[in-house]
Design a protein around this motif. Structure first.
Motif, mmCIF file in Angstrom:
data_model
loop_
_atom_site.group_PDB
_atom_site.id
_atom_site.type_symbol
_atom_site.label_atom_id
_atom_site.label_comp_id
_atom_site.label_asym_id
_atom_site.label_seq_id
_atom_site.Cartn_x
_atom_site.Cartn_y
_atom_site.Cartn_z
ATOM 1 N N VAL A 21 0.711 -0.986 -0.018
ATOM 2 C CA VAL A 21 0.099 -0.048 0.046
ATOM 3 C C VAL A 21 0.764 1.323 -0.036
ATOM 4 O O VAL A 21 2.065 1.170 0.423
ATOM 5 C CB VAL A 21 -0.872 -0.119 1.098
ATOM 6 C CG1 VAL A 21 -1.895 -1.111 1.159
ATOM 7 C CG2 VAL A 21 -0.107 -0.041 2.358
ATOM 8 N N ALA A 22 0.273 2.460 -0.319
ATOM 9 C CA ALA A 22 0.882 3.680 0.087
ATOM 10 C C ALA A 22 -0.202 4.321 0.994
ATOM 11 O O ALA A 22 -1.251 4.422 0.892
ATOM 12 C CB ALA A 22 0.903 4.583 -1.370
ATOM 13 N N LEU A 34 3.339 10.630 -0.208
ATOM 14 C CA LEU A 34 3.124 9.153 0.257
ATOM 15 C C LEU A 34 4.177 8.333 0.659
ATOM 16 O O LEU A 34 5.540 8.382 0.100
ATOM 17 C CB LEU A 34 2.349 8.558 -1.225
ATOM 18 C CG LEU A 34 1.224 9.062 -1.732
ATOM 19 C CD1 LEU A 34 0.733 8.178 -2.786
ATOM 20 C CD2 LEU A 34 -0.063 8.936 -0.604
ATOM 21 N N THR A 35 4.260 7.388 1.272
ATOM 22 C CA THR A 35 4.933 6.432 1.895
ATOM 23 C C THR A 35 4.562 4.967 1.153
ATOM 24 O O THR A 35 3.437 4.554 1.905
ATOM 25 C CB THR A 35 5.166 6.508 3.435
ATOM 26 O OG1 THR A 35 5.658 7.801 3.532
ATOM 27 C CG2 THR A 35 6.251 5.538 3.956
ATOM 28 N N TRP A 36 5.461 4.372 0.808
ATOM 29 C CA TRP A 36 5.090 2.957 0.332
ATOM 30 C C TRP A 36 5.583 1.914 1.245
ATOM 31 O O TRP A 36 6.697 1.884 1.778
ATOM 32 C CB TRP A 36 5.473 2.651 -0.882
ATOM 33 C CG TRP A 36 4.978 3.551 -1.992
ATOM 34 C CD1 TRP A 36 4.106 3.094 -2.920
ATOM 35 C CD2 TRP A 36 5.253 4.657 -2.534
ATOM 36 N NE1 TRP A 36 3.661 4.037 -3.709
ATOM 37 C CE2 TRP A 36 4.257 5.022 -3.570
ATOM 38 C CE3 TRP A 36 6.131 5.736 -2.338
ATOM 39 C CZ2 TRP A 36 4.311 6.368 -4.101
ATOM 40 C CZ3 TRP A 36 6.217 6.791 -2.597
ATOM 41 C CH2 TRP A 36 5.335 7.256 -3.684
ATOM 42 N N GLN A 66 -3.913 5.357 1.125
ATOM 43 C CA GLN A 66 -4.395 6.201 0.135
ATOM 44 C C GLN A 66 -4.363 5.225 -1.268
ATOM 45 O O GLN A 66 -5.341 5.691 -2.116
ATOM 46 C CB GLN A 66 -3.504 7.242 -0.280
ATOM 47 C CG GLN A 66 -3.263 8.238 0.944
ATOM 48 C CD GLN A 66 -4.518 8.910 1.647
ATOM 49 O OE1 GLN A 66 -4.962 9.609 0.633
ATOM 50 N NE2 GLN A 66 -4.969 8.411 2.532
ATOM 51 N N GLN A 67 -3.535 4.406 -1.435
ATOM 52 C CA GLN A 67 -3.452 3.468 -2.463
ATOM 53 C C GLN A 67 -3.255 1.984 -2.233
ATOM 54 O O GLN A 67 -2.459 1.569 -1.072
ATOM 55 C CB GLN A 67 -2.314 3.918 -3.716
ATOM 56 C CG GLN A 67 -2.737 5.203 -4.103
ATOM 57 C CD GLN A 67 -1.789 5.849 -4.914
ATOM 58 O OE1 GLN A 67 -0.642 5.155 -5.348
ATOM 59 N NE2 GLN A 67 -1.437 7.093 -5.386
ATOM 60 N N TYR A 69 -2.098 -1.660 -3.955
ATOM 61 C CA TYR A 69 -1.478 -2.194 -5.080
ATOM 62 C C TYR A 69 -1.693 -3.848 -5.315
ATOM 63 O O TYR A 69 -1.498 -4.526 -4.230
ATOM 64 C CB TYR A 69 0.122 -1.861 -5.174
ATOM 65 C CG TYR A 69 0.285 -0.635 -5.072
ATOM 66 C CD1 TYR A 69 0.691 0.084 -6.357
ATOM 67 C CD2 TYR A 69 0.813 0.243 -3.981
ATOM 68 C CE1 TYR A 69 0.790 1.317 -6.402
ATOM 69 C CE2 TYR A 69 1.024 1.412 -3.986
ATOM 70 C CZ TYR A 69 0.965 1.963 -5.188
ATOM 71 O OH TYR A 69 1.322 3.506 -5.133
#
Length: 71
Positions: A21-22, A34-36, A66-67, A69
């Motif tokens: 994720v981010a 953002l931090t992944w 936020q995202q 994957y």
């Protein structure tokens, strides 16, 4: 075709431990940086949150998803 609802970081059922994720960290909220990473723990108890489900990443960072994957 990707189901958009499965990518929604505001819905807890879409998040699971180990998922890539981010997140946005609290200190980065004004800029949206953002931090992944990978989810180590889900911290939000409610089924949804308007700003994203709060998680702890494997590196210890805490923020809101936020995202998401797909792998």
């Amino acid at each position: 075709m990707i189901d958009e609802s499965m990518q929604d970081g505001r819905v807890r059922r879409n998040i699971r431990v180990g998922l890539a994720v981010a997140i946005v960290l609290k200190k980065d909220q004004p800029t949206g940086a953002l931090t992944w990473g990978r989810v180590a723990e889900i911290l939000t108890n409610s089924s949804t949150h308007p700003h994203g489900i709060k998680v702890r990443l494997t590196d210890g960072s805490v923020g809101r998803v936020q995202q998401i994957y797909d792998e």
